[in-house]
Scaffold this motif. Structure first.
Motif, mmCIF file in Angstrom:
data_model
loop_
_atom_site.group_PDB
_atom_site.id
_atom_site.type_symbol
_atom_site.label_atom_id
_atom_site.label_comp_id
_atom_site.label_asym_id
_atom_site.label_seq_id
_atom_site.Cartn_x
_atom_site.Cartn_y
_atom_site.Cartn_z
ATOM 1 N N ASP A 50 15.372 11.582 4.893
ATOM 2 C CA ASP A 50 15.093 12.910 4.878
ATOM 3 C C ASP A 50 15.647 13.854 3.787
ATOM 4 O OD1 ASP A 50 12.843 13.047 6.526
ATOM 5 O OD2 ASP A 50 14.155 13.369 8.386
ATOM 6 N N HIS A 51 17.052 13.223 3.781
ATOM 7 C CA HIS A 51 17.994 13.945 2.936
ATOM 8 C C HIS A 51 17.532 13.573 1.509
ATOM 9 C CE1 HIS A 51 21.450 15.861 5.226
ATOM 10 N NE2 HIS A 51 21.173 14.691 6.025
ATOM 11 N N CYS A 52 16.984 12.546 1.227
ATOM 12 C CA CYS A 52 16.467 12.294 -0.154
ATOM 13 C C CYS A 52 15.282 12.970 -0.406
ATOM 14 C CB CYS A 52 16.383 10.598 -0.413
ATOM 15 S SG CYS A 52 17.866 9.903 -0.437
ATOM 16 N N LYS A 53 14.726 13.828 0.510
ATOM 17 C CA LYS A 53 13.322 14.464 0.481
ATOM 18 C C LYS A 53 12.577 13.462 -0.312
ATOM 19 C CE LYS A 53 15.593 19.026 -0.217
ATOM 20 N NZ LYS A 53 16.331 18.773 1.159
ATOM 21 N N VAL A 54 12.177 12.534 0.384
ATOM 22 C CA VAL A 54 11.156 11.526 -0.296
ATOM 23 C C VAL A 54 10.170 11.418 0.813
ATOM 24 C CG1 VAL A 54 12.417 9.640 0.824
ATOM 25 C CG2 VAL A 54 10.746 9.349 -1.227
ATOM 26 N N GLN A 55 8.870 11.316 0.531
ATOM 27 C CA GLN A 55 7.746 11.058 1.302
ATOM 28 C C GLN A 55 7.732 9.467 1.602
ATOM 29 O OE1 GLN A 55 4.200 13.010 -0.416
ATOM 30 N NE2 GLN A 55 3.071 11.291 0.605
ATOM 31 N N PHE A 56 7.476 9.184 3.139
ATOM 32 C CA PHE A 56 7.571 7.798 3.216
ATOM 33 C C PHE A 56 6.857 7.517 4.651
ATOM 34 C CE2 PHE A 56 10.265 8.071 7.240
ATOM 35 C CZ PHE A 56 10.808 9.027 7.159
ATOM 36 N N GLU A 57 6.291 6.188 4.793
ATOM 37 C CA GLU A 57 5.437 5.789 5.671
ATOM 38 C C GLU A 57 6.457 4.925 6.536
ATOM 39 O OE1 GLU A 57 2.174 6.497 6.009
ATOM 40 O OE2 GLU A 57 2.183 5.605 7.936
ATOM 41 N N SER A 58 5.927 5.130 7.982
ATOM 42 C CA SER A 58 6.792 4.354 8.725
ATOM 43 C C SER A 58 6.112 3.486 9.794
ATOM 44 C CB SER A 58 7.741 5.369 9.707
ATOM 45 O OG SER A 58 6.786 5.985 10.479
ATOM 46 N N ASP A 111 0.736 -1.161 0.018
ATOM 47 C CA ASP A 111 0.091 0.136 0.013
ATOM 48 C C ASP A 111 0.843 1.234 -0.037
ATOM 49 O OD1 ASP A 111 -2.265 -1.355 -0.055
ATOM 50 O OD2 ASP A 111 -3.017 -1.162 1.882
ATOM 51 N N ASN A 112 2.214 1.004 0.148
ATOM 52 C CA ASN A 112 2.753 2.348 0.375
ATOM 53 C C ASN A 112 4.132 2.233 -0.427
ATOM 54 O OD1 ASN A 112 1.622 3.431 3.001
ATOM 55 N ND2 ASN A 112 1.933 1.608 3.534
ATOM 56 N N ASP A 113 4.325 3.440 -1.401
ATOM 57 C CA ASP A 113 5.486 3.389 -2.176
ATOM 58 C C ASP A 113 6.840 3.331 -1.333
ATOM 59 O OD1 ASP A 113 4.020 3.535 -4.504
ATOM 60 O OD2 ASP A 113 4.651 5.598 -5.080
ATOM 61 N N VAL A 114 6.985 3.969 -0.119
ATOM 62 C CA VAL A 114 8.266 3.964 0.454
ATOM 63 C C VAL A 114 7.898 3.618 2.032
ATOM 64 C CG1 VAL A 114 10.241 5.013 1.242
ATOM 65 C CG2 VAL A 114 9.286 5.584 -1.035
ATOM 66 N N VAL A 115 8.203 2.581 2.339
ATOM 67 C CA VAL A 115 7.926 2.329 4.103
ATOM 68 C C VAL A 115 9.052 1.862 4.642
ATOM 69 C CG1 VAL A 115 7.095 0.083 3.267
ATOM 70 C CG2 VAL A 115 6.490 1.059 5.357
ATOM 71 N N LEU A 116 9.309 2.480 5.817
ATOM 72 C CA LEU A 116 10.442 2.036 6.718
ATOM 73 C C LEU A 116 9.738 1.521 7.968
ATOM 74 C CD1 LEU A 116 13.548 2.716 7.057
ATOM 75 C CD2 LEU A 116 13.001 4.393 8.599
ATOM 76 N N PHE A 117 10.313 0.061 8.071
ATOM 77 C CA PHE A 117 9.723 -0.415 9.502
ATOM 78 C C PHE A 117 11.141 -0.045 10.308
ATOM 79 C CE2 PHE A 117 7.864 -2.980 6.342
ATOM 80 C CZ PHE A 117 6.430 -3.364 6.835
#
Lengths: 113, 77
Positions: free
Chosen positions: A45-53, A18-24
């Protein structure tokens, strides 16, 4: 302990799908609870990407389940467009080589606001 | 339980015999290590696969006893 591993796998699979970028991770992006998770958040954050955690400390099933799901023994773990990228050491190596940004650009994931 | 660096290096070398393993203490507590592992066996493998080879050498310790092991893998020049 009841065996919920199938169920947990499904939940993880859904989160990853469901999430393009997700960090566990351990903790939250604002309050990471371990140095490795902190490092992973900083890189994204440095990559300026939107992510779900996903805070694995709040969910013991996911905390154990993600290790089996990815066949990877440590947390944090990064997924991009359903693909397992690696832990914080791999993220750092890729970031330093410019490969992480390149991958995120190529996969056309959303930028952070 | 912390693990001494020579034990960590020995486990990695037992599984990947040609590996050179450099251990660096990140914090002086016998617990926070950086392992730089170089092996020809890594050639042609992705970073994830390279790290997994090292994890396999460390077995269940990784993520348990070795919760603070940083890992850097490379192929010899």
């Amino acid at each position: 302990m009841s065996d919920n591993s199938g169920n947990t796998n499904e939940r993880i699979s859904q989160i990853v799908g469901d999430n393009d970028v997700v960090l566990f991770m351990k903790g939250t992006p604002l309050f990471p609870q371990c140095g490795f998770s902190n490092r992973a958040v900083s890189i994204l954050d440095h990559c300026k990407v939107q992510f779900e955690s996903v805070d694995v400390l709040q969910d013991m099933e996911v905390r154990q389940g993600i290790k089996a799901y990815s066949d990877w023994p440590t947390i944090p773990q990064l997924y991009v467009k359903g693909e397992f990228v690696g832990g914080s050491d791999i993220m750092m190596e890729m970031y330093e080589a410019g490969e992480l940004q390149q991958m995120l650009d190529e996969k056309q994931v959303a930028k952070a606001e | 339980m912390p693990m001494p660096s020579d034990e960590i290096a020995a486990l990695i070398k037992a599984a990947i015999p040609d590996a050179t393993v450099e251990m660096e203490a990140l914090v002086d507590d016998n617990d926070h290590w950086l392992a730089r592992v170089t092996s020809a066996e890594f050639a042609g493998k992705s970073r994830v696969q390279q790290h997994k080879m090292v994890f396999a050498a460390l077995g269940e310790r990784m993520g348990g006893e070795l919760h603070a092991l940083q890992l850097h893998t490379s192929v010899p020049n």
